[in-house]
Design a protein around this motif. Structure first.
Motif, PDB file in Angstrom:
ATOM      1  N   GLU A 114       0.839  -1.197   0.000  1.00  0.00           N
ATOM      2  CA  GLU A 114       0.000   0.000   0.000  1.00  0.00           C
ATOM      3  C   GLU A 114       0.872   1.244   0.000  1.00  0.00           C
ATOM      4  OE1 GLU A 114      -2.326   0.131   3.535  1.00  0.00           O
ATOM      5  OE2 GLU A 114      -0.618  -0.237   4.856  1.00  0.00           O
ATOM      6  N   GLN A 147      -3.189  -5.269  -7.899  1.00  0.00           N
ATOM      7  CA  GLN A 147      -4.590  -4.878  -7.714  1.00  0.00           C
ATOM      8  C   GLN A 147      -4.742  -3.999  -6.477  1.00  0.00           C
ATOM      9  OE1 GLN A 147      -3.393  -7.928  -8.378  1.00  0.00           O
ATOM     10  NE2 GLN A 147      -4.933  -9.238  -9.354  1.00  0.00           N
ATOM     11  N   GLN A 148      -4.070  -4.357  -5.392  1.00  0.00           N
ATOM     12  CA  GLN A 148      -4.152  -3.571  -4.159  1.00  0.00           C
ATOM     13  C   GLN A 148      -3.665  -2.144  -4.373  1.00  0.00           C
ATOM     14  OE1 GLN A 148      -1.888  -5.756  -1.255  1.00  0.00           O
ATOM     15  NE2 GLN A 148      -3.248  -7.545  -1.328  1.00  0.00           N
ATOM     16  N   GLY A 154      -3.746  -0.542  -7.215  1.00  0.00           N
ATOM     17  CA  GLY A 154      -4.526   0.133  -8.242  1.00  0.00           C
ATOM     18  C   GLY A 154      -3.867   0.172  -9.604  1.00  0.00           C
ATOM     19  N   CYS A 155      -2.908  -0.710  -9.858  1.00  0.00           N
ATOM     20  CA  CYS A 155      -2.237  -0.745 -11.158  1.00  0.00           C
ATOM     21  C   CYS A 155      -3.196  -1.229 -12.243  1.00  0.00           C
ATOM     22  CB  CYS A 155      -1.037  -1.686 -11.114  1.00  0.00           C
ATOM     23  SG  CYS A 155       0.260  -1.191  -9.969  1.00  0.00           S
ATOM     24  N   ALA A 156      -3.086  -0.657 -13.409  1.00  0.00           N
ATOM     25  CA  ALA A 156      -3.893  -1.098 -14.546  1.00  0.00           C
ATOM     26  C   ALA A 156      -3.358  -2.422 -15.081  1.00  0.00           C
ATOM     27  CB  ALA A 156      -3.871  -0.044 -15.642  1.00  0.00           C
ATOM     28  N   VAL A 193       0.677   3.374 -11.811  1.00  0.00           N
ATOM     29  CA  VAL A 193       0.798   4.013 -10.498  1.00  0.00           C
ATOM     30  C   VAL A 193       2.200   4.594 -10.374  1.00  0.00           C
ATOM     31  CG1 VAL A 193       0.764   3.656  -7.996  1.00  0.00           C
ATOM     32  CG2 VAL A 193      -0.898   2.485  -9.459  1.00  0.00           C
TER      33      VAL A 193
END
Length: 299
Positions: A84, A234-235, A237-239, A259
Motif C-alpha cells: 500500500e 490490484q491492491q 490500483g495498477c492497470a 501508479v
C-alpha cells in the motif's frame, strides 16, 4: 520499520536483474522472495545465452550469490501479503507480520500456470508437457509432438510446432477452426484431431482420446492461463492489460506501471515470458526506478 530506497517483491530472474542495477547504483535495496520460481518444474533451462542447458535452480542460485556480494542489498525470504501507499512511500507487509518501507516499488511477482483440467496433464508439467518450444522443443529430437488447444490462441502453437517435429493438433472442442485456418494447418502438415482428449498417461505424453485411441508423443504443448499468485498490483490500483492467456500488469517501455513510482517486470508484466525476457525486463525496471530516484525534484 526499516526504510529502503527500493523494495523488490520477487527474487527470481527479473527481480534479481532489477536489484543488480540498483545495487550498482549504490541504493539501499530490499528483495523479498517466497522462493517459488515459475520454472521450478523444469530440470534444465534452455535458450539462455551462456547458461544453456543448466538447471534453472543453479542459475538462480548463482545470481543470488553474486547479488548478495553487494553490501547494500538486503534479502529476506518471505511471502508478501500486501502492499500500500503510505504517504510518499510504499509499505509492504509479509505473512509473518513484518512490514518494510520504500520510496519505490518493483513488482517481480511472476505468475502461476493454469492448466486445462485433464487428468495426467499437471503431473507432466515441465517434463513432457510444456508451453514454450524455444525452451524445450530442440531436446525432443524431432519426435512426435502435440498441441492441446485451449482456444483459438492455440493456432499459433500449432503452426509453430512443425519446426520441432511432426505435430498433431488436438482441438478438444475448444474452438471450431475456420476453412482458412484448416488450410494453414494443412500447409504446415499439421494433423488435426477433433476427438476430445480423455486423459494423459505413459512415460512421456500418451494422449488418450475418448474413442479409445492413443496418440504417443514425446512432448505436448499447451497455452496456459496466467494466474497472479499475490494481488499486490490490484491492491495498489495498477492497470492491467488483457491478453489471450490472461491479464498482465500494464507497463510502458520503462516498465513503469500506471501508479507513480511502481514498476513491474518479468512474467507478471508480459504475456510471453522466458528467462532472457525476464532478465531484460528486470534490468530496465531497475534502471528506470534508479533514474526516477536520481532526478526526483529536479526542475
Amino acid at each position: 520499520m526499516k526504510d529502503f530506497d527500493v523494495a523488490i517483491v520477487g527474487g527470481s530472474y527479473a527481480g534479481m536483474s532489477a536489484a543488480l542495477q540498483l545495487a550498482r547504483g549504490r541504493r539501499q535495496i530490499l528483495v523479498l522472495d517466497s522462493g517459488q520460481r515459475r520454472n521450478r518444474f523444469a530440470s534444465h533451462a534452455h535458450g539462455v545465452l551462456g547458461q544453456d542447458g543448466r538447471p534453472p535452480a543453479d542459475i538462480a542460485a548463482d545470481g543470488r550469490t553474486q547479488l548478495l556480494q553487494y553490501r547494500n542489498v538486503t534479502w529476506i525470504e518471505a511471502a508478501v501479503e500486501s502492499a500500500e501507499q503510505n504517504g510518499e512511500k510504499f509499505r509492504v507487509s509479509t505473512r509473518q507480520g513484518d512490514s518494510y518501507s520504500a520510496a519505490r516499488l518493483i513488482l517481480a511477482t511472476g505468475v502461476r500456470d493454469g492448466l486445462p483440467d485433464i487428468p495426467g496433464l499437471e503431473e507432466r508439467w515441465g517434463s513432457a508437457v510444456f508451453h514454450c518450444p524455444y525452451c524445450h522443443g530442440y531436446e525432443l529430437e524431432q519426435a512426435a509432438l502435440g498441441v492441446l488447444a485451449v482456444g483459438e490462441i492455440s493456432m499459433h502453437h500449432a503452426l509453430m510446432l512443425p519446426d520441432w517435429g511432426p505435430t498433431t493438433f488436438f482441438i478438444n472442442e475448444s474452438f471450431v477452426p475456420s476453412a482458412e485456418q484448416l488450410r494453414q494447418l494443412a500447409q504446415r502438415n499439421v494433423t488435426v484431431e477433433r476427438t476430445p482428449v480423455s486423459h494423459i498417461a505413459g512415460e512421456r505424453a500418451a494422449v488418450h482420446l475418448q474413442d479409445g485411441r492413443v496418440v504417443d508423443l514425446a512432448g505436448l504443448f499447451v497455452a496456459t492461463q496466467l494466474q497472479h499468485p499475490v494481488p499486490l498490483a490490484q491492491q495498489l490500483g495498477c492497470a492491467f492489460e488483457e491478453t489471450p492467456m490472461g491479464a498482465v500488469i500494464q507497463t510502458d517501455a520503462m516498465q513503469a506501471t500506471s501508479v507513480a513510482n511502481v514498476f513491474a517486470c518479468g512474467d507478471a508484466a508480459r504475456a510471453a515470458g522466458n528467462v532472457t525476457f525476464a532478465m531484460a525486463d528486470g534490468a530496465m525496471a531497475g534502471a528506470a526506478a534508479h533514474r526516477s530516484l536520481m532526478f526526483e525534484g529536479l526542475m
